[in-house]
Design an enzyme around this catalytic site. Structure first.
Site, short mmCIF file in Angstrom:
data_model
loop_
_atom_site.label_atom_id
_atom_site.label_comp_id
_atom_site.label_asym_id
_atom_site.label_seq_id
_atom_site.Cartn_x
_atom_site.Cartn_y
_atom_site.Cartn_z
N SER A 117 8.33 6.24 25.66
CA SER A 117 10.04 6.78 25.61
C SER A 117 10.83 5.91 25.88
CB SER A 117 9.80 8.24 26.41
OG SER A 117 11.49 8.48 26.50
N TYR A 141 9.75 11.80 34.84
CA TYR A 141 9.26 11.60 33.50
C TYR A 141 9.39 10.30 33.05
CZ TYR A 141 9.19 11.69 28.32
OH TYR A 141 9.02 11.33 27.17
N LYS A 145 6.46 7.39 32.09
CA LYS A 145 6.02 6.68 30.99
C LYS A 145 5.88 5.26 31.05
CE LYS A 145 5.53 9.60 27.98
NZ LYS A 145 4.28 9.98 27.19
#
Length: 337
Positions: A117, A141, A145
């Site tokens: 991402s 988050y 990643k």
């Protein structure tokens, strides 16, 4: 060639599976169906219901379906949720990846495409983000990643595995109406939802150093993103390669511009409510896409209007009614993938 697609019944995953099938590549899906729907998948594509955290199940799927490569999309991806429950996100996104890689090593599967991402970059002070831009994620988050990329890279160098890490920017649109995003967690479907409720979407901040004061983002059509996965799979089939690549259009569009175009496409002009900035929202996040063009001979084919139009057709198919006129404001988001 048969590819295991984890999370293949999800919004992005189902597009990837369809693109693999169209390219003549076999696919098998592993999905816990927490946010996916098995009826999104083409006929004849096996769907095993389960979690990547179940190592024995993953090994069995790899063995029983004679899998040649893995495309790993299964992950949790809501930024606010990751802030509230980082342990859950690290378990699902990092431990799930570790278990999957362990099973792939046991099964001697040495081709791996990882769904990463743009969140790995955080808030970079640069006009265009290259793959060499310093990574400084600002939420759990994004951290998961980036940790996932490190894990893929380390396992690859230890085992001879080839990999492509794909750093998605803002994903939108639908390849067919049936595959449209069913969750109102991204900007475009979120605005549709507020219109349907008779409410005005909120924009967080209109005083950024951008042409119209709202945040600028790089939107990529989900069908283009699926094509990038196919290109990565083809590259790994031909060569043992190790790449980390941005997937975007290389063009910035502001939140206000997106909302204006939604009004034009739907026939329901949208006047958003302007709220204060959210902490951590960068003014501009736009990809440099030179590397993916050079390495995979891939570039985006669809524009923002096509993303909105295709998403709107999918929304109408599901709801089968026009949205009501705009009313009072609610707190909407322009969260990034």
């Amino acid at each position: 060639m048969t590819w295991l697609v984890t999370g293949g019944a999800g919004y992005i995953g189902a597009h990837v599976v369809a693109a693999l099938q169209e390219a003549g590549m076999g696919a098998v899906v592993l999905d816990d169906l927490s946010s996916g729907f098995a009826n999104r998948l083409p006929a004849g594509v096996p769907c095993v219901v389960g979690s990547v955290l179940d190592g024995h199940l993953v090994e069995a799927v790899l063995r029983d379906h004679r899998v040649d490569g893995v495309i790993h999309l299964a992950a949790k991806k809501q930024v606010a949720e990751s802030v509230g429950d980082p342990l859950f996100y690290y378990r699902q996104n990092v431990e799930g990846l570790r278990v999957l890689l362990d099973a792939a090593c046991t099964a001697d599967v040495k081709r791996f495409v990882f769904s990463s991402s743009a969140a790995v970059y955080g808030s970079p002070p640069t006009e265009y983000i290259t793959e060499e831009t310093r990574c400084h994620p600002v939420n759990p988050y994004g951290e998961t990643k980036l940790a996932g990329e490190w894990l893929v890279r380390a396992v690859a160098h230890a085992t001879g595995t080839g990999y492509v890490n794909l750093r998605y920017f803002n994903v939108a649109g639908a390849g067919t109406p049936e595959l449209a995003d069913r969750q109102a967690t991204n900007l475009i479907p979120m605005v549709f939802q507020q219109l349907a409720l008779g409410r005005r979407p909120a924009v967080f901040g209109a005083d950024y150093p951008t042409p119209d004061g709202t945040c600028v983002r790089d939107f990529i059509h989900v069908s283009d993103l699926a094509a990038a996965h196919v290109a990565a799979a083809r590259r790994l089939t031909a060569h043992t390669t190790r790449l980390t690549l941005n997937v975007g259009r290389g063009h910035g569009v502001s939140v206000r511009e997106i909302i204006t175009q939604i009004g034009e496409v739907t026939g329901h002009p949208v006047e958003p409510t302007i709220l204060e900035r959210r902490t951590g929202d960068p003014a501009r996040v736009v990809a440099s896409v030179d590397s993916i063009l050079r390495e995979l001979d891939w570039n985006a084919q669809f524009g923002v209007r096509e993303m909105i139009s295709s998403a709107w057709t999918g929304w109408q198919l599901r709801h089968r009614k026009d949205p009501a006129p705009a009313g009072p404001a609610v707190r909407a988001s322009h969260a990034t993938r």
